[in-house]
Design a protein around this motif. Structure first.
Motif, short mmCIF file in Angstrom:
data_model
loop_
_atom_site.label_atom_id
_atom_site.label_comp_id
_atom_site.label_asym_id
_atom_site.label_seq_id
_atom_site.Cartn_x
_atom_site.Cartn_y
_atom_site.Cartn_z
N ALA A 106 0.84 -1.21 0.00
CA ALA A 106 0.00 0.00 0.00
C ALA A 106 0.87 1.26 0.00
CB ALA A 106 -0.93 -0.01 1.21
N TYR A 107 1.93 1.24 0.78
CA TYR A 107 2.84 2.39 0.86
C TYR A 107 3.51 2.63 -0.49
CZ TYR A 107 6.47 5.47 2.71
OH TYR A 107 7.30 6.53 2.94
N GLN A 108 4.02 1.56 -1.09
CA GLN A 108 4.68 1.68 -2.40
C GLN A 108 3.71 2.22 -3.45
OE1 GLN A 108 8.00 1.06 -3.21
NE2 GLN A 108 7.52 1.76 -5.25
N ALA A 109 2.48 1.73 -3.43
CA ALA A 109 1.49 2.20 -4.39
C ALA A 109 1.16 3.68 -4.17
CB ALA A 109 0.21 1.36 -4.26
N ARG A 110 1.11 4.12 -2.94
CA ARG A 110 0.76 5.52 -2.65
C ARG A 110 1.91 6.48 -2.91
NH1 ARG A 110 -2.00 9.53 -0.76
NH2 ARG A 110 -1.55 10.70 1.13
N PHE A 111 3.14 6.09 -2.53
CA PHE A 111 4.25 7.04 -2.56
C PHE A 111 5.33 6.72 -3.61
CE2 PHE A 111 2.75 7.26 1.93
CZ PHE A 111 2.26 8.56 1.89
N ASP A 112 5.26 5.58 -4.24
CA ASP A 112 6.25 5.16 -5.24
C ASP A 112 7.67 5.17 -4.67
OD1 ASP A 112 7.24 4.30 -7.74
OD2 ASP A 112 7.61 6.37 -8.36
N MET A 113 7.79 4.67 -3.46
CA MET A 113 9.10 4.52 -2.81
C MET A 113 8.92 3.56 -1.64
SD MET A 113 9.48 8.25 -0.97
CE MET A 113 8.51 8.67 0.49
N PRO A 114 10.01 2.97 -1.17
CA PRO A 114 9.89 2.08 -0.01
C PRO A 114 9.72 2.87 1.28
CG PRO A 114 12.17 2.25 -0.66
CD PRO A 114 11.38 3.01 -1.69
N PHE A 115 9.04 2.26 2.24
CA PHE A 115 8.92 2.83 3.58
C PHE A 115 10.28 2.76 4.25
CE2 PHE A 115 8.22 1.95 8.14
CZ PHE A 115 7.54 3.10 8.50
N VAL A 116 10.73 3.88 4.81
CA VAL A 116 12.03 3.92 5.49
C VAL A 116 11.80 4.37 6.93
CG1 VAL A 116 14.32 4.96 5.57
CG2 VAL A 116 13.27 4.46 3.35
N ILE A 117 12.38 3.60 7.84
CA ILE A 117 12.35 3.95 9.26
C ILE A 117 13.67 3.49 9.86
CG2 ILE A 117 11.25 1.78 9.97
CD1 ILE A 117 9.66 3.48 12.07
N CYS A 118 14.13 4.18 10.86
CA CYS A 118 15.34 3.78 11.56
C CYS A 118 15.01 2.57 12.43
CB CYS A 118 15.88 4.94 12.40
SG CYS A 118 17.43 4.57 13.23
N VAL A 119 15.24 1.37 11.88
CA VAL A 119 14.83 0.15 12.56
C VAL A 119 15.54 -0.06 13.89
CG1 VAL A 119 14.11 -1.00 10.43
CG2 VAL A 119 16.42 -1.37 11.29
N ARG A 120 16.70 0.53 14.05
CA ARG A 120 17.42 0.38 15.32
C ARG A 120 16.75 1.16 16.45
NH1 ARG A 120 23.60 1.33 13.60
NH2 ARG A 120 23.88 1.41 15.86
N ARG A 121 15.82 2.03 16.11
CA ARG A 121 15.11 2.82 17.12
C ARG A 121 13.63 2.48 17.19
NH1 ARG A 121 18.04 8.67 16.13
NH2 ARG A 121 19.92 8.15 17.33
N ALA A 122 13.25 1.31 16.67
CA ALA A 122 11.83 0.96 16.65
C ALA A 122 11.64 -0.54 16.80
CB ALA A 122 11.21 1.43 15.33
N SER A 123 10.59 -0.91 17.50
CA SER A 123 10.21 -2.32 17.60
C SER A 123 9.44 -2.72 16.34
CB SER A 123 9.32 -2.53 18.82
OG SER A 123 8.09 -1.82 18.64
N LYS A 124 9.24 -4.01 16.16
CA LYS A 124 8.44 -4.47 15.01
C LYS A 124 7.04 -3.85 15.07
CE LYS A 124 9.14 -8.89 15.71
NZ LYS A 124 9.09 -10.37 15.55
N GLU A 125 6.44 -3.81 16.26
CA GLU A 125 5.09 -3.25 16.40
C GLU A 125 5.08 -1.76 16.08
OE1 GLU A 125 1.19 -2.89 16.57
OE2 GLU A 125 2.29 -4.78 16.51
N ARG A 126 6.08 -1.02 16.55
CA ARG A 126 6.14 0.42 16.23
C ARG A 126 6.31 0.63 14.73
NH1 ARG A 126 10.22 4.53 16.12
NH2 ARG A 126 9.14 6.47 15.78
N MET A 127 7.12 -0.22 14.09
CA MET A 127 7.30 -0.10 12.64
C MET A 127 5.97 -0.29 11.92
SD MET A 127 10.87 -2.08 11.93
CE MET A 127 11.74 -2.46 13.43
N ARG A 128 5.21 -1.29 12.35
CA ARG A 128 3.91 -1.55 11.72
C ARG A 128 2.97 -0.36 11.95
NH1 ARG A 128 3.34 -6.83 12.33
NH2 ARG A 128 3.10 -6.64 14.56
N GLN A 129 2.96 0.18 13.17
CA GLN A 129 2.12 1.34 13.47
C GLN A 129 2.53 2.55 12.64
OE1 GLN A 129 2.70 1.69 17.70
NE2 GLN A 129 1.23 0.09 18.19
N GLU A 130 3.84 2.78 12.53
CA GLU A 130 4.32 3.92 11.74
C GLU A 130 3.99 3.77 10.25
OE1 GLU A 130 6.13 7.05 12.53
OE2 GLU A 130 4.76 6.44 14.12
#
Length: 163
Positions: A106-130
């Motif tokens: 859904a993100y790729q379709a909307r923004f035409d780019m991959p979702f980027v987050i600093c994974v070292r500062r986020a849990s799996k659940e926070r990444m999903r929420q973000e």
């Protein structure tokens, strides 16, 4: 102090801070030496923000998709692989993988780019929420947030290098 005698050496040491984008540290070299990691990342961040939007988006697109099945992405950089592995993204349950896959698509379709987050500062659940939250942003706001996340990633990578 962070620097090198030649631009070539500077890029050889720091060129991987930004995923597949050594042009950023190359452009920062004339400002070296830097007093510390924060000063260098502030300089590289300015270079990115002063670049045309298409170059900014190309930087985001140079980043790997979050939580892809390992072994599927031949362009996954060594640092990104280690960061995703450290966040547990290489050990998703099937349910977690399906959820990330749907949000990534859904993100790729909307923004035409991959979702980027600093994974070292986020849990799996926070990444999903973000991922879900950021899907609601405007393309301009999301590009700015992706670039902020990329700066956080680069800062941690640089701190690791100079530690």
């Amino acid at each position: 102090m962070i620097g090198a005698e030649t631009c070539e050496n500077f890029v050889a040491v720091y060129g991987d801070l930004y995923e597949h984008s050594p042009w950023i540290v190359e452009a920062a070299w004339p400002q070296a030496p830097f007093a510390n990691a924060q000063v260098m990342i502030a300089a590289t961040s300015r270079i990115i923000r002063e670049s045309p939007p298409e170059k900014q988006k190309a930087l985001v697109k140079a980043h790997p998709e979050l939580a892809r099945k390992f072994g599927v992405d031949p362009d996954l950089g060594m640092l990104s692989a280690a960061e995703q592995e450290g966040a547990g993204l290489d050990r998703l349950t099937e349910e977690e993988f399906v959820s990330f896959r749907a949000l990534n698509d859904a993100y790729q379709a909307r923004f035409d780019m991959p979702f980027v987050i600093c994974v070292r500062r986020a849990s799996k659940e926070r990444m999903r929420q973000e991922l879900a939250r950021r899907l609601l942003q405007t393309p301009e706001a999301e590009l700015a947030e992706a670039l902020d996340q990329i700066d956080q990633i680069a800062l941690l990578r640089l701190e690791d290098k100079i530690a």
